[in-house]
Design an enzyme around this catalytic site. Structure first.
Site, short mmCIF file in Angstrom:
data_model
loop_
_atom_site.label_atom_id
_atom_site.label_comp_id
_atom_site.label_asym_id
_atom_site.label_seq_id
_atom_site.Cartn_x
_atom_site.Cartn_y
_atom_site.Cartn_z
N ASP A 59 0.84 -1.19 0.00
CA ASP A 59 0.00 0.00 0.00
C ASP A 59 0.88 1.25 0.00
OD1 ASP A 59 -1.80 2.02 0.64
OD2 ASP A 59 -2.95 0.73 2.00
N ILE A 60 0.65 2.16 -0.91
CA ILE A 60 1.50 3.37 -0.98
C ILE A 60 1.25 4.31 0.22
CG2 ILE A 60 1.87 3.35 -3.49
CD1 ILE A 60 -0.31 5.55 -3.70
N ALA A 82 -0.96 4.36 -9.22
CA ALA A 82 -1.86 3.86 -8.17
C ALA A 82 -2.77 4.98 -7.70
CB ALA A 82 -1.06 3.32 -6.99
N THR A 130 -5.16 13.26 -14.46
CA THR A 130 -6.40 13.25 -15.26
C THR A 130 -6.78 14.65 -15.72
OG1 THR A 130 -8.78 12.93 -15.02
CG2 THR A 130 -7.59 13.30 -13.01
N ASP A 131 -7.56 14.71 -16.79
CA ASP A 131 -8.06 16.03 -17.24
C ASP A 131 -9.13 16.57 -16.30
OD1 ASP A 131 -10.12 14.23 -17.88
OD2 ASP A 131 -10.34 14.90 -19.96
N GLU A 132 -9.63 15.71 -15.38
CA GLU A 132 -10.73 16.14 -14.51
C GLU A 132 -10.30 17.23 -13.53
OE1 GLU A 132 -13.29 12.97 -13.18
OE2 GLU A 132 -12.70 11.69 -14.84
N TYR A 155 -12.84 13.03 -6.17
CA TYR A 155 -11.78 12.37 -6.95
C TYR A 155 -10.87 13.41 -7.60
CZ TYR A 155 -9.59 10.26 -11.10
OH TYR A 155 -8.68 9.89 -12.07
N LYS A 159 -6.87 14.31 -7.00
CA LYS A 159 -5.84 14.25 -8.06
C LYS A 159 -5.19 15.62 -8.24
CE LYS A 159 -4.84 11.22 -10.41
NZ LYS A 159 -3.87 10.10 -10.26
P1 NAD Z 1 -7.76 1.59 -11.61
O1 NAD Z 1 -8.72 1.95 -10.53
O2 NAD Z 1 -8.17 0.62 -12.66
O3 NAD Z 1 -6.41 1.01 -10.96
C1 NAD Z 1 -5.81 1.57 -9.85
C2 NAD Z 1 -4.79 0.57 -9.32
O4 NAD Z 1 -4.16 1.16 -8.16
C3 NAD Z 1 -5.40 -0.76 -8.86
O5 NAD Z 1 -4.62 -1.83 -9.33
C4 NAD Z 1 -5.35 -0.67 -7.35
O6 NAD Z 1 -5.20 -1.95 -6.71
C5 NAD Z 1 -4.13 0.20 -7.12
N1 NAD Z 1 -4.19 0.92 -5.84
C6 NAD Z 1 -5.24 1.63 -5.35
N2 NAD Z 1 -4.93 2.12 -4.14
C7 NAD Z 1 -3.66 1.73 -3.87
C8 NAD Z 1 -2.79 1.94 -2.78
N3 NAD Z 1 -3.16 2.63 -1.69
N4 NAD Z 1 -1.54 1.41 -2.84
C9 NAD Z 1 -1.15 0.69 -3.92
N5 NAD Z 1 -1.94 0.46 -4.97
C10 NAD Z 1 -3.18 0.96 -4.95
O7 NAD Z 1 -7.31 2.98 -12.23
P2 NAD Z 1 -6.93 3.35 -13.74
O8 NAD Z 1 -8.17 3.72 -14.45
O9 NAD Z 1 -6.03 2.34 -14.28
O10 NAD Z 1 -6.13 4.71 -13.49
C11 NAD Z 1 -4.72 4.69 -13.25
C12 NAD Z 1 -4.23 6.11 -13.08
O11 NAD Z 1 -4.53 6.87 -14.23
C13 NAD Z 1 -4.88 6.85 -11.90
O12 NAD Z 1 -3.91 7.63 -11.28
C14 NAD Z 1 -5.95 7.71 -12.56
O13 NAD Z 1 -6.20 8.87 -11.80
C15 NAD Z 1 -5.27 8.03 -13.88
N6 NAD Z 1 -6.18 8.31 -15.01
C16 NAD Z 1 -7.18 7.43 -15.32
C17 NAD Z 1 -8.00 7.68 -16.43
C18 NAD Z 1 -9.09 6.73 -16.83
O14 NAD Z 1 -9.87 7.05 -17.74
N7 NAD Z 1 -9.20 5.56 -16.24
C19 NAD Z 1 -7.80 8.84 -17.20
C20 NAD Z 1 -6.76 9.72 -16.84
C21 NAD Z 1 -5.95 9.43 -15.75
P1 TYD Z 2 -17.10 7.37 -15.88
O1 TYD Z 2 -16.78 6.20 -16.74
O2 TYD Z 2 -17.44 7.13 -14.45
O3 TYD Z 2 -15.87 8.37 -16.03
P2 TYD Z 2 -15.73 9.92 -15.50
O4 TYD Z 2 -16.86 10.25 -14.61
O5 TYD Z 2 -14.44 9.86 -14.77
O6 TYD Z 2 -15.71 10.75 -16.75
O7 TYD Z 2 -18.31 8.15 -16.53
C1 TYD Z 2 -18.26 8.63 -17.87
C2 TYD Z 2 -19.55 9.39 -18.13
O8 TYD Z 2 -20.65 8.46 -18.08
C3 TYD Z 2 -19.85 10.45 -17.07
O9 TYD Z 2 -20.47 11.56 -17.70
C4 TYD Z 2 -20.84 9.77 -16.15
C5 TYD Z 2 -21.61 8.84 -17.09
N1 TYD Z 2 -22.12 7.59 -16.46
C6 TYD Z 2 -23.48 7.24 -16.61
O10 TYD Z 2 -24.27 7.96 -17.25
N2 TYD Z 2 -23.90 6.09 -16.01
C7 TYD Z 2 -23.07 5.28 -15.28
O11 TYD Z 2 -23.54 4.24 -14.74
C8 TYD Z 2 -21.69 5.64 -15.17
C9 TYD Z 2 -20.74 4.78 -14.39
C10 TYD Z 2 -21.26 6.81 -15.79
#
Ligand code: NAD
Ligand code: TYD
Length: 347
Positions: A59-60, A82, A130-132, A155, A159
């Protein structure tokens, strides 16, 4: 080179780990992951036996563990993925996001700063964000690297905070870092709590497709392997202390994306066209729901030559095929705790 990748058992992390283990036999890749609900070693079965790969469960948030790992392995680079990553979960449990996304990141920054203090050359802390963090756009405009931070969900606030800490360690301790902010990813191994994999799973099971609000929210979608390729490029070629935005030039209103997904799924599973669309159900909106995200990825394109290589149609088809061919993966991750989450969230 010893490289620490955090969160490598998750969605994006597993694609990054696979890419680095396969493409760089001269590196040793250490994958540190706590294996939360989102972490899954099944994602890495094909490379787990590689001689240049080590998995560490940890765990980080545990600073002592992080410091020990840095002492034992003398990492040259960190690629930090992570995180707690789901907006809806951050609304129910913000503190979990503070712990992992903020405290966990600061633990890694401290360990990197201390272990590199006398020899920074060739070292790199790469923070994946993330862009969020930029908040929400209206119907016009794009996020650039200079758009002010304006996060709206727990979230994105966590970030944003971690991004600020990374920059602060660059300024205060001269930590060599790079940072990228990416748009919504999709592809194989995506946990079925996010829009695309959740809806694929529900269509397979003929369950309602819960569209939040009026469905007119817009996201910019990028195929996960294109993100992994961008991460590889920025890790090797990015300038110290620079931020790069990564995006798909691929904006979709949720409802249009869902309808396209329904059409493709009907075709793939051999149901009459229109069957899956009947599952669309408008549900209560997400609180603080950001209207629109869209990335201007001009900087990474001009400076590092990156652009998306997979079209949305191709990426979506590859994604659907992967889920249909990996039903066991889906069954495994949707049993147990997932059912409880789903009931709480959607019933
Ligand atoms: P994910 O939730 O699929 O994976 C996260 C991983 O981190 C998991 O394997 C989890 O076990 C591990 N983790 C969580 N808490 C931890 C802790 N305390 N210590 C060690 N490991 C831990 O996430 P993802 O979608 O693969 O996203 C990865 C990264 O990219 C994140 O930092 C996220 O903010 C960023 N990101 C994601 C998206 C997207 O669309 N999914 C877009 C832009 C940026
Ligand atoms: P999501 O995949 O949760 O990504 P993020 O909120 O990080 O962009 O959601 C993508 C879009 O889809 C967001 O506008 C929320 C919408 N959404 C639904 O309409 N229904 C759902 O059940 C989920 C999970 C997301």
């Amino acid at each position: 080179m010893n490289i620490l990748i955090t969160g490598g058992a998750g969605f994006i992390g597993s694609h990054v780990v696979r890419r680095f283990v396969s493409n760089y036999p001269q590196y040793h890749i250490f994958n540190l992951d706590a294996l939360t609900y989102a972490g899954n070693l099944e994602n890495l079965r094909d490379i787990e036996g590689a001689t240049n790969y080590t998995f560490i469960k940890g765990d980080i948030v545990n600073a002592e563990l992080i410091n020990d790992l840095f002492k034992n392995h003398e990492f040259d680079g960190v690629i930090h993925l992570a995180a707690e990553s789901h907006v809806d979960r951050s609304i129910t449990d913000p503190l979990a996001f503070v712990r992992t996304n903020i405290i966990g990141t600061v633990n890694l920054l401290n360990a990197s700063r201390d272990s590199w203090k006398d020899h920074k050359k060739g070292k790199r802390f790469y923070h994946i964000s993330t862009d969020e963090v930029y908040g929400s756009l209206g119907s016009e405009g794009l996020f650039t690297e200079t758009t002010p931070y304006d996060p709206n969900s727990p979230y994105s606030a966590s970030k944003a905070s971690s991004d600020h800490f990374v920059r602060a360690y660059g300024e205060t301790y001269d930590l060599p870092y790079v940072l990228t902010n990416c748009s919504n990813n999709y592809g194989p191994n995506h946990f079925p709590e996010k829009l695309i994999p959740l809806f694929i799973n529900n269509i397979i099971e003929s369950k309602p497709l819960p569209v939040y609000g009026d469905g007119k929210y817009t996201r910019d979608w990028l195929f996960v392997e294109d993100h992994a390729r961008a991460i590889d490029l920025v890790f090797h070629k990015g300038e110290n202390r620079e931020t790069y935005n990564i995006g798909g030039f691929n904006e979709w209103q949720n409802i249009d994306l869902v309808k396209l997904l329904c059409q493709l799924m009907d075709k793939k599973v051999g149901r009459p066209q229109g069957t899956s669309e009947q599952l669309i159900t408008y549900v209560k909106d997400r609180p603080g729901h950001d209207l629109r995200y869209a990335i201007d990825a001009d900087k990474i394109n001009k400076e590092l030559g990156w652009e998306p290589s997979v079209t949305f149609e191709e990426g979506l088809e590859r994604t659907i095929d992967w889920y249909l061919e990996n039903q066991e993966w889906l069954d495994n991750v949707t049993s147990g705790d997932y059912q409880e989450y789903y009931t709480k969230m959607y019933n």
